[in-house]
Design a protein around this motif. Structure first.
Motif, PDB file in Angstrom:
ATOM      1  N   ASN A  20       0.813  -1.232   0.000  1.00  0.00           N
ATOM      2  CA  ASN A  20       0.000   0.000   0.000  1.00  0.00           C
ATOM      3  C   ASN A  20       0.840   1.273   0.000  1.00  0.00           C
ATOM      4  N   THR A  21       2.161   1.118  -0.162  1.00  0.00           N
ATOM      5  CA  THR A  21       3.052   2.275  -0.185  1.00  0.00           C
ATOM      6  C   THR A  21       3.250   2.749  -1.617  1.00  0.00           C
ATOM      7  N   THR A  22       3.085   4.034  -1.847  1.00  0.00           N
ATOM      8  CA  THR A  22       3.227   4.583  -3.200  1.00  0.00           C
ATOM      9  C   THR A  22       4.223   5.739  -3.220  1.00  0.00           C
ATOM     10  N   SER A  23       4.636   6.101  -4.403  1.00  0.00           N
ATOM     11  CA  SER A  23       5.594   7.177  -4.573  1.00  0.00           C
ATOM     12  C   SER A  23       4.953   8.537  -4.286  1.00  0.00           C
ATOM     13  N   SER A  24       5.705   9.386  -3.600  1.00  0.00           N
ATOM     14  CA  SER A  24       5.230  10.747  -3.326  1.00  0.00           C
ATOM     15  C   SER A  24       5.175  11.587  -4.599  1.00  0.00           C
ATOM     16  N   ALA A  25       5.881  11.119  -5.626  1.00  0.00           N
ATOM     17  CA  ALA A  25       5.940  11.875  -6.879  1.00  0.00           C
ATOM     18  C   ALA A  25       4.744  11.602  -7.787  1.00  0.00           C
ATOM     19  N   LYS A  26       3.905  10.661  -7.391  1.00  0.00           N
ATOM     20  CA  LYS A  26       2.745  10.337  -8.213  1.00  0.00           C
ATOM     21  C   LYS A  26       1.852  11.575  -8.357  1.00  0.00           C
ATOM     22  N   ASN A  27       1.560  11.925  -9.598  1.00  0.00           N
ATOM     23  CA  ASN A  27       0.729  13.091  -9.936  1.00  0.00           C
ATOM     24  C   ASN A  27       1.408  14.431  -9.606  1.00  0.00           C
ATOM     25  N   ASN A  28       2.709  14.391  -9.352  1.00  0.00           N
ATOM     26  CA  ASN A  28       3.467  15.626  -9.095  1.00  0.00           C
ATOM     27  C   ASN A  28       3.920  16.196 -10.434  1.00  0.00           C
ATOM     28  N   GLU A  29       3.470  17.400 -10.766  1.00  0.00           N
ATOM     29  CA  GLU A  29       3.739  17.980 -12.079  1.00  0.00           C
ATOM     30  C   GLU A  29       5.225  18.292 -12.285  1.00  0.00           C
ATOM     31  N   ILE A  30       5.900  18.719 -11.224  1.00  0.00           N
ATOM     32  CA  ILE A  30       7.326  19.017 -11.355  1.00  0.00           C
ATOM     33  C   ILE A  30       8.116  17.733 -11.579  1.00  0.00           C
ATOM     34  N   ALA A  31       7.749  16.673 -10.863  1.00  0.00           N
ATOM     35  CA  ALA A  31       8.411  15.381 -11.073  1.00  0.00           C
ATOM     36  C   ALA A  31       8.215  14.911 -12.514  1.00  0.00           C
ATOM     37  N   LYS A  32       7.034  15.159 -13.043  1.00  0.00           N
ATOM     38  CA  LYS A  32       6.747  14.779 -14.431  1.00  0.00           C
ATOM     39  C   LYS A  32       7.672  15.520 -15.394  1.00  0.00           C
ATOM     40  N   LEU A  33       7.860  16.812 -15.174  1.00  0.00           N
ATOM     41  CA  LEU A  33       8.741  17.606 -16.032  1.00  0.00           C
ATOM     42  C   LEU A  33      10.202  17.157 -15.905  1.00  0.00           C
ATOM     43  N   LEU A  34      10.623  16.847 -14.698  1.00  0.00           N
ATOM     44  CA  LEU A  34      11.990  16.383 -14.483  1.00  0.00           C
ATOM     45  C   LEU A  34      12.231  15.043 -15.175  1.00  0.00           C
ATOM     46  N   ASN A  35      11.232  14.173 -15.138  1.00  0.00           N
ATOM     47  CA  ASN A  35      11.351  12.886 -15.808  1.00  0.00           C
ATOM     48  C   ASN A  35      11.406  13.050 -17.325  1.00  0.00           C
ATOM     49  N   GLU A  36      10.705  14.057 -17.835  1.00  0.00           N
ATOM     50  CA  GLU A  36      10.763  14.354 -19.274  1.00  0.00           C
ATOM     51  C   GLU A  36      12.180  14.800 -19.666  1.00  0.00           C
ATOM     52  N   ILE A  37      12.797  15.620 -18.807  1.00  0.00           N
ATOM     53  CA  ILE A  37      14.174  16.047 -19.047  1.00  0.00           C
ATOM     54  C   ILE A  37      15.096  14.834 -19.065  1.00  0.00           C
ATOM     55  N   HIS A  38      14.896  13.944 -18.101  1.00  0.00           N
ATOM     56  CA  HIS A  38      15.726  12.743 -18.005  1.00  0.00           C
ATOM     57  C   HIS A  38      15.600  11.867 -19.247  1.00  0.00           C
ATOM     58  N   GLU A  39      14.393  11.623 -19.672  1.00  0.00           N
ATOM     59  CA  GLU A  39      14.163  10.771 -20.844  1.00  0.00           C
ATOM     60  C   GLU A  39      14.717  11.414 -22.109  1.00  0.00           C
ATOM     61  N   ASP A  40      14.519  12.716 -22.249  1.00  0.00           N
ATOM     62  CA  ASP A  40      15.013  13.414 -23.427  1.00  0.00           C
ATOM     63  C   ASP A  40      16.538  13.419 -23.448  1.00  0.00           C
ATOM     64  N   ASP A  41      17.137  13.529 -22.267  1.00  0.00           N
ATOM     65  CA  ASP A  41      18.602  13.505 -22.184  1.00  0.00           C
ATOM     66  C   ASP A  41      19.141  12.147 -22.606  1.00  0.00           C
ATOM     67  N   LYS A  42      18.515  11.076 -22.158  1.00  0.00           N
ATOM     68  CA  LYS A  42      18.966   9.733 -22.535  1.00  0.00           C
ATOM     69  C   LYS A  42      18.893   9.537 -24.049  1.00  0.00           C
ATOM     70  N   LYS A  43      17.808  10.029 -24.643  1.00  0.00           N
ATOM     71  CA  LYS A  43      17.656   9.906 -26.098  1.00  0.00           C
ATOM     72  C   LYS A  43      18.718  10.724 -26.830  1.00  0.00           C
ATOM     73  N   SER A  44      19.046  11.886 -26.281  1.00  0.00           N
ATOM     74  CA  SER A  44      20.007  12.764 -26.954  1.00  0.00           C
ATOM     75  C   SER A  44      21.409  12.182 -26.983  1.00  0.00           C
ATOM     76  N   GLN A  45      21.711  11.240 -26.080  1.00  0.00           N
ATOM     77  CA  GLN A  45      23.049  10.664 -26.006  1.00  0.00           C
ATOM     78  C   GLN A  45      23.228   9.469 -26.935  1.00  0.00           C
ATOM     79  N   SER A  46      22.203   9.123 -27.675  1.00  0.00           N
ATOM     80  CA  SER A  46      22.291   8.020 -28.630  1.00  0.00           C
ATOM     81  C   SER A  46      23.302   8.343 -29.730  1.00  0.00           C
ATOM     82  N   VAL A  47      24.012   7.330 -30.191  1.00  0.00           N
ATOM     83  CA  VAL A  47      24.987   7.526 -31.275  1.00  0.00           C
ATOM     84  C   VAL A  47      24.289   7.916 -32.571  1.00  0.00           C
ATOM     85  N   LEU A  48      22.988   7.710 -32.637  1.00  0.00           N
ATOM     86  CA  LEU A  48      22.225   8.047 -33.832  1.00  0.00           C
ATOM     87  C   LEU A  48      21.864   9.530 -33.891  1.00  0.00           C
ATOM     88  N   VAL A  49      22.088  10.240 -32.788  1.00  0.00           N
ATOM     89  CA  VAL A  49      21.763  11.664 -32.721  1.00  0.00           C
ATOM     90  C   VAL A  49      23.006  12.489 -33.060  1.00  0.00           C
TER      91      VAL A  49
END
Length: 314
Positions: A123-152
């Motif tokens: 019954n324990t859940t993440s405090s970041a659930k439905n947190n808009e700032i956490a969502k934006l930070l995760n978008e930065i993280h995902e976009d950064d990982k994609k940008s480091q691809s050798v195909l970019v």
């Protein structure tokens, strides 16, 4: 970790940046102090669980939202000593920080029943659930990982990095502080030597002048226990390596005769330095690139509440 490929000469650049990164007014909190004491004792082979547990509990009681890197250390201590109640308690805090239950179960020792752990955590859940700032930070993280691809390509990568920086500055301008765990409810960094779990990895790909803009917020985040000192040091050292390398190159270009005399030898390579000595060679035995003023390294580390000694804590 791949070795950072850099070139060296005897030119000593970087003192000005050391002065800018001044933590003279910094006082370590009981949170950092007690955890550092526990980690030192544990690293030195202490088997006195009562002492270790006391230090951990004192640290946890002084911070309402502990950092995952410290909680993960605590989890290992309790796993090693088969303390089911403590293990479950720390596990709940880790899940609240956004760490997955599978990561936690991987640390469960054979002396603690995994089914009991699962039952206690269901019954324990993440405090970041439905947190808009956490969502934006995760978008930065995902976009950064994609940008480091050798195909970019380099141009596209730079565009994405600048876009991520603009997003991050937008968040900071909105909340007037670093978007740490107290704001996002999320902290996925469970290792001292790695920030790849979290959006902060994107900072390694920002330009030096962009990092300089962020440094006051990062420093304040350490004071507020919103960022691990080790992760700050990792970000700062990466910045410092690039900054000192660039400065040495510019110095060589401007004054080649002064540096080389009238000899016909080739220009020396770029020298880069670290400030906190976070990065190491492939064998993890040698600090690489070297640090500026190595005799003051422990003092610099301790000023930001790191353990002064060069320890492999993970």
């Amino acid at each position: 970790m791949k070795k950072i490929i850099l070139f060296f000469c005897t030119l000593n650049i970087g003192f000005l940046y050391a002065q800018k990164n001044n933590f003279e007014d910094f006082t370590c909190s009981p949170y950092y102090g007690n955890f550092n004491s526990a980690k030192l004792k544990y690293n030195q082979g202490s088997t006195d669980f009562v002492v270790l547990d006391s230090l951990i509990q004192k640290a946890l009681s002084s911070n309402s939202k502990p950092l995952s890197v410290d909680l993960f250390f605590s989890l290992k201590v309790y796993a090693k000593n088969c303390k089911e109640d403590r293990f479950v308690s720390v596990s709940k805090m880790l899940i609240s920080n956004g760490v997955s239950i599978n990561t936690i179960l991987n640390e469960a020792p054979s002396c603690i029943d995994k089914s009991i752990i699962k039952e206690n955590l269901k019954n324990t859940t993440s405090s970041a659930k439905n947190n808009e700032i956490a969502k934006l930070l995760n978008e930065i993280h995902e976009d950064d990982k994609k940008s480091q691809s050798v195909l970019v390509g380099n141009k596209k990568r730079e565009e994405r990095n600048n876009k991520n920086y603009t997003k991050l500055i937008g968040i900071i301008n909105q909340i007037r502080k670093w978007p740490g765990i107290s704001v996002s409810g999320q902290d996925l960094n469970i290792y001292h030597v790695d920030i790849s779990y979290d959006f902060t990895q994107a900072l390694l790909h920002f330009k030096p002048n962009q990092i300089e803009t962020l440094l006051p917020y990062l420093k304040e985040a350490i004071k507020n226990q919103d960022l691990s000192p080790y992760h700050f040091a990792r970000i700062f050292d990466y910045y410092y390596i690039k900054k000192t390398g660039y400065e040495s190159l510019e110095a060589i270009k401007k004054n080649p005769k002064e540096l080389l005399g009238n000899t016909k030898q080739q220009l020396p390579g770029i020298i880069s330095k670290q400030f906190y000595g976070i990065y190491k060679s492939d064998d993890r035995k040698t600090i690489y690139p070297p640090v500026i003023d190595p005799d003051k390294l422990n003092e610099r580390r301790e000023k930001i509440c790191m353990i002064g000694e060069d320890l492999e804590l993970d």
